[in-house]
Design a protein around this motif. Structure first.
Motif, mmCIF file in Angstrom:
data_model
loop_
_atom_site.group_PDB
_atom_site.id
_atom_site.type_symbol
_atom_site.label_atom_id
_atom_site.label_comp_id
_atom_site.label_asym_id
_atom_site.label_seq_id
_atom_site.Cartn_x
_atom_site.Cartn_y
_atom_site.Cartn_z
ATOM 1 N N SER A 68 0.833 -1.196 0.000
ATOM 2 C CA SER A 68 0.000 0.000 0.000
ATOM 3 C C SER A 68 0.874 1.255 0.000
ATOM 4 N N ARG A 72 1.091 4.093 -2.974
ATOM 5 C CA ARG A 72 0.923 5.532 -2.742
ATOM 6 C C ARG A 72 2.150 6.317 -3.189
ATOM 7 N N SER A 75 2.089 5.384 -7.387
ATOM 8 C CA SER A 75 0.803 5.484 -8.104
ATOM 9 C C SER A 75 0.780 4.597 -9.342
#
Length: 163
Positions: A68, A72, A75
């Protein structure tokens, strides 16, 4: 399948755990690859998104948090997907070598401790524990609990054999 430490004879519980953890990373990967070619799949519900959610919910929480964070940062679904698959492949290769190594009991104890810690983290109320929805979170918990059981059955079988 036989429980114990003899990885050369048959599949053991820890060997199956290694394969299950490797295969769960394939479920989100398949979905991401399909979505990249057919974006309309995102708009429909169905089996593929659910399998993706179950696969993600079955991964260890530490790995999912790392992925995750990576997503982030970059992207990029491609980076996310390839890193997830690389981690799964590396875990599969390294775990098989460790399970066949000189200290199979210690490796299984470490695996059991890691899975147990992951199960405790899943019980802590947090957004990432139910990000994929309750059904996938429950199935992921059951998969991880089953993995812990497989490892513990290996340890138990070897303990009986030693007596």
């Amino acid at each position: 399948m036989r429980f114990g430490f003899d990885e050369r004879a048959r599949m053991t519980g820890a060997g199956l755990y290694s394969r299950i953890l490797t295969l769960t990373a394939l479920l989100p990967a398949v979905y991401i690859f399909i979505v990249s070619g057919y974006p309309s799949v995102i708009m429909r519900g169905g089996v593929l998104p659910f399998l993706c959610d179950v696969g993600a919910a079955s991964l260890p929480r530490a790995e999912l948090l790392f992925l995750s964070w990576l997503y982030r940062l970059t992207s990029s679904e491609i980076v996310f997907d390839f890193v997830m698959l690389a981690l799964a492949l590396a875990f599969g290769v390294v775990s098989r070598r460790l399970l066949r190594g000189k200290h199979p009991r210690e490796v299984r104890v470490v695996f059991a401790a890691l899975v147990a810690a992951d199960l405790v983290l899943r019980l802590v109320p947090a957004h990432f524990n139910i990000a994929a929805g309750w059904p996938a979170a429950i199935i992921g918990f059951i998969v991880r609990l089953g993995c812990l059981l497989l490892i513990l059955l290996d340890l138990r079988a070897e303990k009986k054999k030693d007596k």
